[in-house]
Design a protein around this motif. Structure first.
Motif, mmCIF file in Angstrom:
data_model
loop_
_atom_site.group_PDB
_atom_site.id
_atom_site.type_symbol
_atom_site.label_atom_id
_atom_site.label_comp_id
_atom_site.label_asym_id
_atom_site.label_seq_id
_atom_site.Cartn_x
_atom_site.Cartn_y
_atom_site.Cartn_z
ATOM 1 N N GLY A 1 0.835 -1.195 0.000
ATOM 2 C CA GLY A 1 0.000 0.000 0.000
ATOM 3 C C GLY A 1 0.861 1.233 0.000
ATOM 4 N N SER A 2 0.448 2.239 0.787
ATOM 5 C CA SER A 2 1.221 3.481 0.848
ATOM 6 C C SER A 2 1.488 3.863 2.297
ATOM 7 C CB SER A 2 0.494 4.603 0.115
ATOM 8 O OG SER A 2 -0.705 4.933 0.763
ATOM 9 N N LEU A 3 2.627 4.478 2.478
ATOM 10 C CA LEU A 3 3.073 4.970 3.772
ATOM 11 C C LEU A 3 3.377 6.451 3.574
ATOM 12 C CD1 LEU A 3 3.867 4.271 6.675
ATOM 13 C CD2 LEU A 3 6.064 3.480 5.811
ATOM 14 N N ASN A 4 2.524 7.298 4.146
ATOM 15 C CA ASN A 4 2.656 8.743 3.962
ATOM 16 C C ASN A 4 2.760 9.112 2.484
ATOM 17 O OD1 ASN A 4 2.582 9.503 6.758
ATOM 18 N ND2 ASN A 4 4.622 8.610 6.929
ATOM 19 N N GLY A 5 1.951 8.478 1.636
ATOM 20 C CA GLY A 5 1.889 8.790 0.215
ATOM 21 C C GLY A 5 2.897 8.084 -0.660
ATOM 22 N N ARG A 6 3.817 7.314 -0.080
ATOM 23 C CA ARG A 6 4.800 6.553 -0.864
ATOM 24 C C ARG A 6 4.265 5.140 -1.036
ATOM 25 N NH1 ARG A 6 10.787 8.327 1.058
ATOM 26 N NH2 ARG A 6 11.134 8.673 -1.150
ATOM 27 N N HIS A 7 4.218 4.668 -2.280
ATOM 28 C CA HIS A 7 3.614 3.367 -2.583
ATOM 29 C C HIS A 7 4.666 2.268 -2.706
ATOM 30 C CE1 HIS A 7 -0.329 5.116 -3.261
ATOM 31 N NE2 HIS A 7 0.323 6.137 -3.790
ATOM 32 N N GLY A 8 4.297 1.071 -2.269
ATOM 33 C CA GLY A 8 5.174 -0.083 -2.377
ATOM 34 C C GLY A 8 4.757 -1.165 -1.401
ATOM 35 N N ALA A 9 5.712 -2.004 -1.064
ATOM 36 C CA ALA A 9 5.466 -3.119 -0.150
ATOM 37 C C ALA A 9 6.708 -3.352 0.696
ATOM 38 C CB ALA A 9 5.123 -4.384 -0.946
ATOM 39 N N PHE A 10 6.531 -3.989 1.853
ATOM 40 C CA PHE A 10 7.652 -4.379 2.708
ATOM 41 C C PHE A 10 7.144 -5.356 3.764
ATOM 42 C CE2 PHE A 10 5.901 -0.481 4.466
ATOM 43 C CZ PHE A 10 5.752 -0.764 5.819
ATOM 44 N N ASN A 11 8.087 -5.991 4.450
ATOM 45 C CA ASN A 11 7.772 -6.914 5.537
ATOM 46 C C ASN A 11 8.141 -6.273 6.868
ATOM 47 O OD1 ASN A 11 9.037 -8.848 3.201
ATOM 48 N ND2 ASN A 11 7.177 -9.662 4.091
ATOM 49 N N PHE A 12 7.397 -6.633 7.907
ATOM 50 C CA PHE A 12 7.770 -6.224 9.254
ATOM 51 C C PHE A 12 7.362 -7.321 10.235
ATOM 52 C CE2 PHE A 12 3.592 -4.448 8.464
ATOM 53 C CZ PHE A 12 2.889 -4.554 9.659
ATOM 54 N N ALA A 13 8.095 -7.377 11.340
ATOM 55 C CA ALA A 13 7.839 -8.379 12.378
ATOM 56 C C ALA A 13 7.565 -7.660 13.686
ATOM 57 C CB ALA A 13 9.053 -9.292 12.537
ATOM 58 N N PHE B 1 9.428 -4.595 17.463
ATOM 59 C CA PHE B 1 8.861 -4.201 16.172
ATOM 60 C C PHE B 1 10.017 -3.822 15.254
ATOM 61 C CE2 PHE B 1 6.595 -2.024 12.969
ATOM 62 C CZ PHE B 1 5.243 -2.276 13.122
ATOM 63 N N VAL B 2 10.131 -4.465 14.091
ATOM 64 C CA VAL B 2 11.231 -4.186 13.170
ATOM 65 C C VAL B 2 10.766 -4.335 11.729
ATOM 66 C CG1 VAL B 2 12.114 -6.561 13.181
ATOM 67 C CG2 VAL B 2 13.671 -4.664 12.673
ATOM 68 N N LEU B 3 11.233 -3.432 10.856
ATOM 69 C CA LEU B 3 11.028 -3.570 9.418
ATOM 70 C C LEU B 3 12.133 -4.476 8.895
ATOM 71 C CD1 LEU B 3 9.548 -0.890 10.221
ATOM 72 C CD2 LEU B 3 9.837 -0.257 7.845
ATOM 73 N N GLY C 1 9.137 -0.688 -4.771
ATOM 74 C CA GLY C 1 8.551 0.551 -5.271
ATOM 75 C C GLY C 1 9.153 1.757 -4.574
ATOM 76 N N GLU C 2 8.310 2.710 -4.205
ATOM 77 C CA GLU C 2 8.778 3.918 -3.523
ATOM 78 C C GLU C 2 9.187 3.650 -2.078
ATOM 79 O OE1 GLU C 2 6.339 7.507 -5.631
ATOM 80 O OE2 GLU C 2 5.170 6.182 -4.317
ATOM 81 N N LEU C 3 9.004 2.422 -1.603
ATOM 82 C CA LEU C 3 9.411 2.043 -0.253
ATOM 83 C C LEU C 3 10.678 1.186 -0.258
ATOM 84 C CD1 LEU C 3 5.840 1.319 1.187
ATOM 85 C CD2 LEU C 3 7.251 3.377 1.487
ATOM 86 N N ALA C 4 11.324 1.071 -1.427
ATOM 87 C CA ALA C 4 12.594 0.336 -1.513
ATOM 88 C C ALA C 4 13.610 1.016 -0.603
ATOM 89 C CB ALA C 4 13.090 0.297 -2.946
ATOM 90 N N GLY C 5 14.361 0.233 0.131
ATOM 91 C CA GLY C 5 15.377 0.757 1.034
ATOM 92 C C GLY C 5 14.836 1.152 2.398
ATOM 93 N N ILE C 6 13.565 0.855 2.681
ATOM 94 C CA ILE C 6 12.983 1.225 3.973
ATOM 95 C C ILE C 6 13.642 0.439 5.099
ATOM 96 C CG2 ILE C 6 11.060 -0.441 3.886
ATOM 97 C CD1 ILE C 6 9.291 1.843 5.095
#
Length: 127
Positions: A63-75, A90-92, A99-104
């Protein structure tokens, strides 16, 4: 939470302890600064009668995080004595962003309202 589905997957061989271990899959829908959906593998050692236990979840968010679109995993993980939350984690997951969340990278947190509403936030950098 969109769904919570217990599965038959349990540690094998099952070892008897004072609190049963269970596994489930979950789907969540998020709105607001965090807008999208997640698919979750959820495991817990939890006593339904007392509300005491610990969970560990691995989520895949799209989805989007503060308007930036993409995907990622978190535990994330936490323990409850029935009325509280402690030992929160809590960790990414590094290198999981697209997408725009690459490198998060970073962390965040999660609270659960009395009605079951999950509220999530991320403390992150995109590099």
């Amino acid at each position: 939470m969109k769904s919570f589905v217990p599965t038959e997957l349990v540690p094998s061989p099952a070892l008897p302890t004072g609190v049963p271990v269970g596994v489930a899959t979950m789907e969540k829908q998020f709105e607001g600064e965090v807008d999208g959906r997640s698919a979750t593998l959820f495991t817990a050692a939890f006593d339904q009668a007392t509300g005491v236990g610990t969970y560990l979840a691995m989520e895949s968010f799209e989805g989007s995080l503060n308007g930036r679109h993409g995907a990622f995993n978190f535990a994330h993980s936490a323990t409850t004595g029935g009325t509280d939350r402690s030992n929160e984690f809590f960790v990414l997951v590094p290198s999981s962003g697209t997408g725009e969340l690459a490198g998060i990278t970073g962390g965040g947190g999660l609270t659960v309202d009395a009605d079951g509403t999950h509220r999530i936030w991320f403390d992150y950098e995109i590099g």
